[in-house]
Design a protein around this motif. Structure first.
Motif, PDB file in Angstrom:
ATOM      1  N   TYR A   1       0.840  -1.200   0.000  1.00 39.55           N
ATOM      2  CA  TYR A   1       0.000   0.000   0.000  1.00 39.55           C
ATOM      3  C   TYR A   1       0.879   1.255   0.000  1.00 39.55           C
ATOM      4  CZ  TYR A   1      -3.339   3.502   1.519  1.00 39.55           C
ATOM      5  OH  TYR A   1      -4.107   4.623   1.589  1.00 39.55           O
ATOM      6  N   ALA A   2       1.887   1.222   0.906  1.00 37.09           N
ATOM      7  CA  ALA A   2       2.765   2.389   1.015  1.00 37.09           C
ATOM      8  C   ALA A   2       3.511   2.616  -0.298  1.00 37.09           C
ATOM      9  CB  ALA A   2       3.754   2.198   2.156  1.00 37.09           C
ATOM     10  N   PHE A   3       3.930   1.505  -0.932  1.00 36.10           N
ATOM     11  CA  PHE A   3       4.651   1.635  -2.202  1.00 36.10           C
ATOM     12  C   PHE A   3       3.747   2.260  -3.277  1.00 36.10           C
ATOM     13  CE2 PHE A   3       5.098  -0.199  -6.446  1.00 36.10           C
ATOM     14  CZ  PHE A   3       6.295   0.385  -6.815  1.00 36.10           C
ATOM     15  N   VAL A   4       2.526   1.738  -3.360  1.00 40.06           N
ATOM     16  CA  VAL A   4       1.611   2.247  -4.394  1.00 40.06           C
ATOM     17  C   VAL A   4       1.357   3.739  -4.169  1.00 40.06           C
ATOM     18  CG1 VAL A   4      -0.738   2.120  -5.316  1.00 40.06           C
ATOM     19  CG2 VAL A   4       0.542   0.029  -4.890  1.00 40.06           C
ATOM     20  N   ALA A   5       1.139   4.100  -2.892  1.00 42.17           N
ATOM     21  CA  ALA A   5       0.858   5.509  -2.593  1.00 42.17           C
ATOM     22  C   ALA A   5       2.047   6.387  -2.985  1.00 42.17           C
ATOM     23  CB  ALA A   5       0.533   5.664  -1.115  1.00 42.17           C
ATOM     24  N   ALA A   6       3.275   5.943  -2.587  1.00 44.04           N
ATOM     25  CA  ALA A   6       4.453   6.779  -2.867  1.00 44.04           C
ATOM     26  C   ALA A   6       4.721   6.839  -4.362  1.00 44.04           C
ATOM     27  CB  ALA A   6       5.676   6.226  -2.130  1.00 44.04           C
ATOM     28  N   SER A   7       4.644   5.682  -5.032  1.00 44.76           N
ATOM     29  CA  SER A   7       5.009   5.683  -6.450  1.00 44.76           C
ATOM     30  C   SER A   7       3.944   6.382  -7.282  1.00 44.76           C
ATOM     31  CB  SER A   7       5.255   4.264  -6.959  1.00 44.76           C
ATOM     32  OG  SER A   7       4.058   3.528  -6.898  1.00 44.76           O
ATOM     33  N   ALA A   8       2.671   6.284  -6.857  1.00 43.37           N
ATOM     34  CA  ALA A   8       1.625   6.942  -7.638  1.00 43.37           C
ATOM     35  C   ALA A   8       1.855   8.453  -7.663  1.00 43.37           C
ATOM     36  CB  ALA A   8       0.248   6.627  -7.075  1.00 43.37           C
ATOM     37  N   ARG A   9       2.289   8.992  -6.527  1.00 44.25           N
ATOM     38  CA  ARG A   9       2.529  10.443  -6.496  1.00 44.25           C
ATOM     39  C   ARG A   9       3.704  10.816  -7.394  1.00 44.25           C
ATOM     40  NH1 ARG A   9       2.456  13.877  -1.274  1.00 44.25           N
ATOM     41  NH2 ARG A   9       2.838  15.399  -2.896  1.00 44.25           N
ATOM     42  N   VAL A  10       4.755   9.985  -7.321  1.00 40.93           N
ATOM     43  CA  VAL A  10       5.906  10.260  -8.193  1.00 40.93           C
ATOM     44  C   VAL A  10       5.455  10.214  -9.658  1.00 40.93           C
ATOM     45  CG1 VAL A  10       8.138   9.391  -8.990  1.00 40.93           C
ATOM     46  CG2 VAL A  10       7.583   9.337  -6.556  1.00 40.93           C
ATOM     47  N   ASN A  11       4.695   9.156  -9.989  1.00 43.26           N
ATOM     48  CA  ASN A  11       4.267   8.993 -11.386  1.00 43.26           C
ATOM     49  C   ASN A  11       3.437  10.173 -11.853  1.00 43.26           C
ATOM     50  OD1 ASN A  11       5.443   6.571 -11.181  1.00 43.26           O
ATOM     51  ND2 ASN A  11       3.554   5.377 -11.107  1.00 43.26           N
ATOM     52  N   GLN A  12       2.468  10.545 -11.019  1.00 47.82           N
ATOM     53  CA  GLN A  12       1.588  11.648 -11.407  1.00 47.82           C
ATOM     54  C   GLN A  12       2.385  12.932 -11.610  1.00 47.82           C
ATOM     55  OE1 GLN A  12      -1.510  11.368 -12.379  1.00 47.82           O
ATOM     56  NE2 GLN A  12      -1.232   9.206 -12.003  1.00 47.82           N
ATOM     57  N   ASP A  13       3.315  13.184 -10.681  1.00 51.21           N
ATOM     58  CA  ASP A  13       4.123  14.405 -10.791  1.00 51.21           C
ATOM     59  C   ASP A  13       4.968  14.389 -12.059  1.00 51.21           C
ATOM     60  OD1 ASP A  13       3.029  15.137  -8.480  1.00 51.21           O
ATOM     61  OD2 ASP A  13       4.862  15.032  -7.256  1.00 51.21           O
ATOM     62  N   VAL A  14       5.554  13.218 -12.334  1.00 50.83           N
ATOM     63  CA  VAL A  14       6.418  13.112 -13.516  1.00 50.83           C
ATOM     64  C   VAL A  14       5.601  13.388 -14.775  1.00 50.83           C
ATOM     65  CG1 VAL A  14       7.615  11.424 -14.977  1.00 50.83           C
ATOM     66  CG2 VAL A  14       8.172  11.586 -12.552  1.00 50.83           C
ATOM     67  N   LEU A  15       4.412  12.793 -14.842  1.00 56.32           N
ATOM     68  CA  LEU A  15       3.594  12.945 -16.051  1.00 56.32           C
ATOM     69  C   LEU A  15       3.114  14.380 -16.215  1.00 56.32           C
ATOM     70  CD1 LEU A  15       1.567   9.628 -15.917  1.00 56.32           C
ATOM     71  CD2 LEU A  15       3.707  10.120 -17.079  1.00 56.32           C
ATOM     72  N   LEU A  16       2.732  14.974 -15.079  1.00 60.76           N
ATOM     73  CA  LEU A  16       2.291  16.374 -15.098  1.00 60.76           C
ATOM     74  C   LEU A  16       3.415  17.271 -15.612  1.00 60.76           C
ATOM     75  CD1 LEU A  16      -0.369  17.583 -13.509  1.00 60.76           C
ATOM     76  CD2 LEU A  16       1.417  18.688 -12.174  1.00 60.76           C
ATOM     77  N   ASP A  17       4.585  17.032 -15.052  1.00 67.33           N
ATOM     78  CA  ASP A  17       5.766  17.807 -15.398  1.00 67.33           C
ATOM     79  C   ASP A  17       6.071  17.649 -16.895  1.00 67.33           C
ATOM     80  OD1 ASP A  17       8.186  18.957 -15.596  1.00 67.33           O
ATOM     81  OD2 ASP A  17       9.213  17.782 -14.060  1.00 67.33           O
ATOM     82  N   LEU A  18       6.047  16.385 -17.349  1.00 68.82           N
ATOM     83  CA  LEU A  18       6.412  16.115 -18.737  1.00 68.82           C
ATOM     84  C   LEU A  18       5.414  16.760 -19.697  1.00 68.82           C
ATOM     85  CD1 LEU A  18       8.384  14.675 -20.556  1.00 68.82           C
ATOM     86  CD2 LEU A  18       6.985  12.630 -20.427  1.00 68.82           C
ATOM     87  N   ARG A  19       4.125  16.609 -19.395  1.00 71.24           N
ATOM     88  CA  ARG A  19       3.105  17.184 -20.274  1.00 71.24           C
ATOM     89  C   ARG A  19       3.239  18.708 -20.326  1.00 71.24           C
ATOM     90  NH1 ARG A  19      -1.683  14.281 -18.619  1.00 71.24           N
ATOM     91  NH2 ARG A  19      -1.195  12.563 -19.982  1.00 71.24           N
ATOM     92  N   GLY A  20       3.506  19.294 -19.154  1.00 65.93           N
ATOM     93  CA  GLY A  20       3.695  20.749 -19.084  1.00 65.93           C
ATOM     94  C   GLY A  20       4.884  21.178 -19.920  1.00 65.93           C
ATOM     95  N   ARG A  21       5.974  20.396 -19.819  1.00 63.78           N
ATOM     96  CA  ARG A  21       7.172  20.751 -20.592  1.00 63.78           C
ATOM     97  C   ARG A  21       6.896  20.694 -22.084  1.00 63.78           C
ATOM     98  NH1 ARG A  21      12.579  17.868 -18.242  1.00 63.78           N
ATOM     99  NH2 ARG A  21      11.987  17.903 -16.065  1.00 63.78           N
ATOM    100  N   ILE A  22       6.174  19.650 -22.508  1.00 61.38           N
ATOM    101  CA  ILE A  22       5.870  19.510 -23.940  1.00 61.38           C
ATOM    102  C   ILE A  22       5.047  20.713 -24.403  1.00 61.38           C
ATOM    103  CG2 ILE A  22       4.623  18.136 -25.663  1.00 61.38           C
ATOM    104  CD1 ILE A  22       5.296  15.668 -23.981  1.00 61.38           C
ATOM    105  N   PHE A  23       4.043  21.073 -23.606  1.00 64.65           N
ATOM    106  CA  PHE A  23       3.165  22.188 -23.985  1.00 64.65           C
ATOM    107  C   PHE A  23       3.956  23.493 -24.073  1.00 64.65           C
ATOM    108  CE2 PHE A  23       0.214  25.655 -23.021  1.00 64.65           C
ATOM    109  CZ  PHE A  23      -0.749  25.421 -23.982  1.00 64.65           C
TER     110      PHE A  23
END
Ligand SMILES: Nc1ncnc2c1ncn2[C@@H]1O[C@H](COP(=O)(O)OP(=O)(O)OP(=O)(O)O)[C@@H](O)[C@H]1O
Length: 655
Positions: free
Chosen positions: A146-168
């Motif tokens: 559970y702890a892993f999913v919670a921690a990694s999900a936040r990392v993943n979401q942040d990475v994707l947000l960051d990447l999409r923002g950079r592309i835009f």
């Protein structure tokens, strides 16, 4: 060859096939082995050869633009580095979860070899301890997971947000030149499906891989520790498994590449048809489109089937290896248990471990696909991010401001000084020329289609920089003006009169974002747009997209003029609409144009006679050259091209 065959051939290698493939794959088949298009040897690698477009094919023909060596890795690192802490926490949680999971069979071994004999002696302690230990491990595994999913999900979401923002942000900063060649479809694909394939890898694939690797290492060590011989059998079984994985990767790569090309063709056909729905209807292309689409769809089905079969072969192969290894282990282990050289509990634990080891192997195949797909996507994104604007902002130390415009002064002076221009993809469009437009002059540019009128206007708006020479605004080179300063100096209103999503008022205020509502309304009134805006359901607050249908082409132009009037630039460029408006509409637009052109330097690409007549000066262009230049009356009175054009116009009006 039938029309259908022809269409299939045409769709064999469509431009941007990779992106389209990804678009489809992103919707997720099992395991999401999205298109390996960027790496199928044609797209990715050839793209690099064509770097800079010198001597080779245009790199923009490929879906993957050339990126500097190591750019993909650097991109991934730059995305993860700011989240280092959370990545470490996620990794730790995964390690602990694995430790809790792997402890199970050890406890079983202990139960068989120690706890059961102790129980026979009436000692309940070890059995209770094993049961409690097992429960604790199960609980721990759940919590850590559970702890892993919670921690990694936040990392993943942040990475994707960051990447999409950079592309835009990056795409928005790139020059018009780039967008004309890259196309918006590819950009959308980069920021949706390519980002999505990275998400699949980060959120599912990576955990799978870490699980498999950790399982292999920990189980091998435990088995070797339990019994050297049994451990050696397990380790030896990795060799055929490794060979199997290698073979699978090779074969799957070809199957997925063919599949991605096939789905790309389906999507390209789909998008092309829907984008051109009007001509499709007008020319009754529905039936032939249906046939071609059906054929493409069936081909995709076959290629998809091939890819699934490859996966099935891998699964069967890996299970065969696993079961053979377990059978061998049980057989040999049974003899040794009979000999008394191996404890029964150790054999039971070893078998359990082997099963556990081979369980995730099926999913390793899926990880490999997700990995290949994400790597290709990242490479494409890195290629995009490596692009530099061809019309760069000036360095801060070189940036200049326009000299102040005394109030009431009519616009700014424009000078083209020794300018020549060629598009990157073509030959010279404007041969070297000099041209001065005095402040406040209204200049109509006319000429046959393809003569270079829009190109001249785009150089003035700095959509492109001249290949040679300079364009000066009140003596300042456009290249030295930072964007906001340039947009205050020069504004171009294009034919499409594009409206952004939002209200009518917001659309007008784009001209000057700090304008008050009164100023917006004043501009609309001056242009003659107020009445129709006030009649809209919510007046100025009408959402143009929701009620877009109510705003006609002529009205859209009025909004665009109000926007330009509000911006109040020193120089206004107007690409006049060619579409014939009805007479009252034409009059309204004509009146609006007079208003917006007043008091500034104006360059109008003129399609209407009435526009030419209000101009102070007419430039006639032919093959990129200004062949006639003078006040309209003088040119009309002469016997040059413009006089001829003008006569033809007049006759067409009478007719
Ligand atoms: N983005 C581009 N890339 C390459 N060549 C281009 C591009 N845009 C225009 N051209 C070429 O430059 C030449 C001049 O085009 P331009 O659009 O300036 O003509 P125009 O006089 O405005 O034509 P029209 O009245 O049809 O709009 C044409 O030969 C055209 O093919």
């Amino acid at each position: 060859m039938t029309a259908q065959d022809q269409a299939l051939r045409e769709h064999e290698e469509p431009a941007g096939s990779g992106e389209a493939a990804r678009a489809a794959d992103g919707s997720g088949g099992a395991g999401g082995p999205a298109g390996r298009d960027g790496r199928d040897g044609r797209d990715g690698e050839d793209g690099r050869d064509g770097q800079g477009g010198q001597g080779g094919r245009d790199p923009f023909d490929r879906d993957a633009l050339p990126a500097p060596k190591g750019a993909t890795g650097a991109l991934l690192r730059s995305l993860l580095a700011p989240r280092r802490g959370r990545v470490a926490v996620a990794a730790l949680m995964l390690l602990l979860q694995q430790a809790a999971v792997q402890a199970g069979p050890l406890l079983v071994a202990y139960a068989i070899d120690r706890a059961v004999p102790a129980l026979r002696q009436g000692d309940h302690g070890p059995v209770v301890a094993v049961a409690a230990g097992y429960a604790l491990c199960a609980l721990g595994a759940g919590l850590f997971q559970y702890a892993f999913v919670a921690a990694s999900a936040r990392v993943n979401q942040d990475v994707l947000l960051d990447l999409r923002g950079r592309i835009f942000r990056h795409a928005q900063a790139l020059s018009v030149d780039f967008h004309e060649r890259y196309t918006s479809g590819r950009l959308i694909s980069r920021s949706t499906t390519d980002v999505e394939s990275l998400r699949e890898l980060l959120s599912e694939g990576l955990q799978e891989l870490v699980n498999v690797v950790l399982s292999f290492v920990s189980i091998s060590l435990i088995l070797l520790w339990l019994d050297l011989g049994i451990g050696a059998v397990a380790v030896a079984s990795f060799v055929p498994l490794y060979l199997l994985v290698r073979m699978y990767r090779r074969r799957a790569s070809a199957a997925f590449s063919a599949r991605s090309t096939a789905i790309a063709a389906v999507i390209v056909k789909f998008a092309e048809t829907m984008n051109g729905i009007r001509p499709v209807r007008a020319f009754r292309r529905e039936r032939s489109n249906d046939e071609v689409f059906g054929a493409l769809n069936r081909r995709h089905e076959r290629r998809n089937g091939d890819a699934i079969l490859e996966m099935a072969r891998y699964v069967v192969g890996s299970r065969l290896v696993a079961n053979t290894a377990v059978a061998g282990m049980v057989l040999w282990g049974a003899y040794r248990v009979a000999d008394g050289t191996l404890a029964l509990g150790v054999l039971a634990a070893a078998v359990l471990y082997m099963r556990r080891l081979y369980d995730p192997i099926d999913r390793l195949g899926m990880f490999l696909n997700a990995y290949e797909s994400a790597a290709a996507s990242l490479e494409k994104i890195a290629g995009l991010l490596a692009q530099r604007p061809t019309v760069p902002e000036p360095e801060p130390e070189a940036a200049r401001e326009l000299p102040p415009r005394p109030s009431g002064a009519p616009g700014r002076e424009v000078v083209f000084e020794g300018v020549s221009f060629a598009y990157r993809t073509g030959g010279e469009v404007l041969p070297r020329f000099d041209l001065t437009l005095p402040a406040g002059q209204t200049v109509a540019v006319v000429g046959s289609t393809g003569a270079g009128k829009s190109t001249l206007a785009k150089l003035l708006a700095r959509f492109y920089d001249p290949s040679e020479g300079r364009v000066l605004l009140d003596g300042v080179d456009l290249r030295e003006l930072p964007s906001p300063e340039l947009r205050r100096g020069v504004v171009m209103v294009t034919q499409e009169a594009f409206l952004f999503s939002g209200t009518v008022a917001e659309n007008i205020a784009i001209g000057r974002p700090d304008a008050t509502r009164e100023e917006v309304e004043r501009a609309a009134k001056a242009i003659g747009a107020h009445d129709f805006i006030a009649a809209l359901p919510d007046g100025y607050d009408t959402d143009v997209r929701k009620r877009g249908g109510r705003i006609s082409a002529g009205q859209r132009q009025l909004v665009a003029f109000a926007r330009a009037l509000l911006a109040d630039p020193g120089v206004l460029i107007l690409d006049e609409a060619t579409s014939s408006l009805d007479i009252p509409g034409e009059r309204a637009v004509q009146h609006a144009m007079d208003t917006v052109l007043h008091g500034r330097t104006a360059v109008v690409i003129a399609h209407r006679l009435s526009t030419v007549e209000i101009a102070d000066r007419v430039l006639v262009m032919e093959d990129g050259r200004i062949v006639e230049d003078g006040p309209p009356e003088r040119l009309i009175a002469g016997d040059g091209r413009f006089a001829g054009l003008h006569r033809a116009w007049r006759e067409s009006l009478v007719g």
